[in-house]
Design an enzyme around this catalytic site. Sequence first.
Site, PDB file in Angstrom:
ATOM      1  N   SER A 147       0.820  -1.206   0.000  1.00 53.93           N
ATOM      2  CA  SER A 147       0.000   0.000   0.000  1.00 53.93           C
ATOM      3  C   SER A 147       0.861   1.267   0.000  1.00 53.93           C
ATOM      4  O   SER A 147       1.980   1.296   0.531  1.00 53.93           O
ATOM      5  CB  SER A 147      -0.933   0.043   1.209  1.00 53.93           C
ATOM      6  OG  SER A 147      -1.493   1.318   1.402  1.00 53.93           O
ATOM      7  N   TYR A 160      -2.422   0.547  10.675  1.00 55.28           N
ATOM      8  CA  TYR A 160      -2.199   0.241   9.257  1.00 55.28           C
ATOM      9  C   TYR A 160      -0.950   0.958   8.760  1.00 55.28           C
ATOM     10  O   TYR A 160      -0.107   0.350   8.074  1.00 55.28           O
ATOM     11  CB  TYR A 160      -3.421   0.683   8.453  1.00 55.28           C
ATOM     12  CG  TYR A 160      -3.451   0.172   7.036  1.00 55.28           C
ATOM     13  CD1 TYR A 160      -3.801  -1.139   6.752  1.00 55.28           C
ATOM     14  CD2 TYR A 160      -3.160   1.016   5.966  1.00 55.28           C
ATOM     15  CE1 TYR A 160      -3.848  -1.613   5.447  1.00 55.28           C
ATOM     16  CE2 TYR A 160      -3.211   0.561   4.663  1.00 55.28           C
ATOM     17  CZ  TYR A 160      -3.556  -0.757   4.402  1.00 55.28           C
ATOM     18  OH  TYR A 160      -3.600  -1.209   3.104  1.00 55.28           O
ATOM     19  N   LYS A 164       2.291  -1.197   7.608  1.00 54.53           N
ATOM     20  CA  LYS A 164       2.606  -1.179   6.179  1.00 54.53           C
ATOM     21  C   LYS A 164       3.992  -0.575   5.938  1.00 54.53           C
ATOM     22  O   LYS A 164       4.712  -0.986   5.027  1.00 54.53           O
ATOM     23  CB  LYS A 164       1.528  -0.427   5.397  1.00 54.53           C
ATOM     24  CG  LYS A 164       0.215  -1.202   5.297  1.00 54.53           C
ATOM     25  CD  LYS A 164       0.396  -2.543   4.572  1.00 54.53           C
ATOM     26  CE  LYS A 164      -0.908  -3.267   4.365  1.00 54.53           C
ATOM     27  NZ  LYS A 164      -0.768  -4.541   3.622  1.00 54.53           N
TER      28      LYS A 164
END
Length: 272
Positions: A147, A160, A164
């Site tokens: 991502s 997140y 990530k």
Amino acid sequence: MADGTPVSEAFSAPVGSTAVVTGAAGGIGRALAARLVAGGLRVVVSDRDPAATEQVATEVGAEGAVAGDLATAAGVEAVVAGAEAVLGPIDVWCGNAGIEAGHGLDADDAAWTLAQDVNVLAHVRAARLLVPGWLERGRGRFVVTASAAGLLTMLGSPTYSVTKHGAVAFAEWLSATYRHRGVVVQAICPQGVRTRMLEESGPLKELLTRDEALAPEEVAEALWASFADDRFLVLPHPQVADYYVGRARDTDRWLGQMNRLQQALEAGGHRA
């Protein structure tokens, strides 16, 4: 390419090449599996739901389906062993499984642990099992769906964003350590993709789609194109490269811009 041939058509997978795609029950994972099958690879798909995993395998023409929970070391081991039972040695590992768990500082330790297990440690655990064999054979490809949040950040979701970033950092380490021994490592870093995660992103959806929301198939095509030159960063949204450079060149300016976006979210009644 100079001869006018699209890069995506310039790559030809070696006959008999094998691949595993995790998080393949839908979205980007399903599209990756379908593209690899179309490219001539023998593919095993994996996800947590056995029925959904079997259905996707049938729909995309994969050779097998192995259900498993990648949040645990035992789950990763089971998926690798199950895939090898179908394919034999694995040439390409697409670690696509990911999770967004918890929001803001209210995210509890359980959410942080789950995000760390799925978004970072699943890659570490898979690499432990796969890389030694690749070093012996002199080839292997490890793909992480990380991502754009792994290069920039994700407002509203520290779990997140941090994990990530960790996924990208681990992929960088793998590449720096093993590329001279035949191991290709790549990180896919899209922004908004038309998946269930995007539809459930609430007020962040507008932000994530400001540079266009891509179809999962477009992300898969970007990965396939990258196989021609083995580039590390696979950026289905090319603008991410400029954001990444801007972030590094003037971090305070970039943080100020991100904070203005956060203020806009708060003005709409949404706080981290």
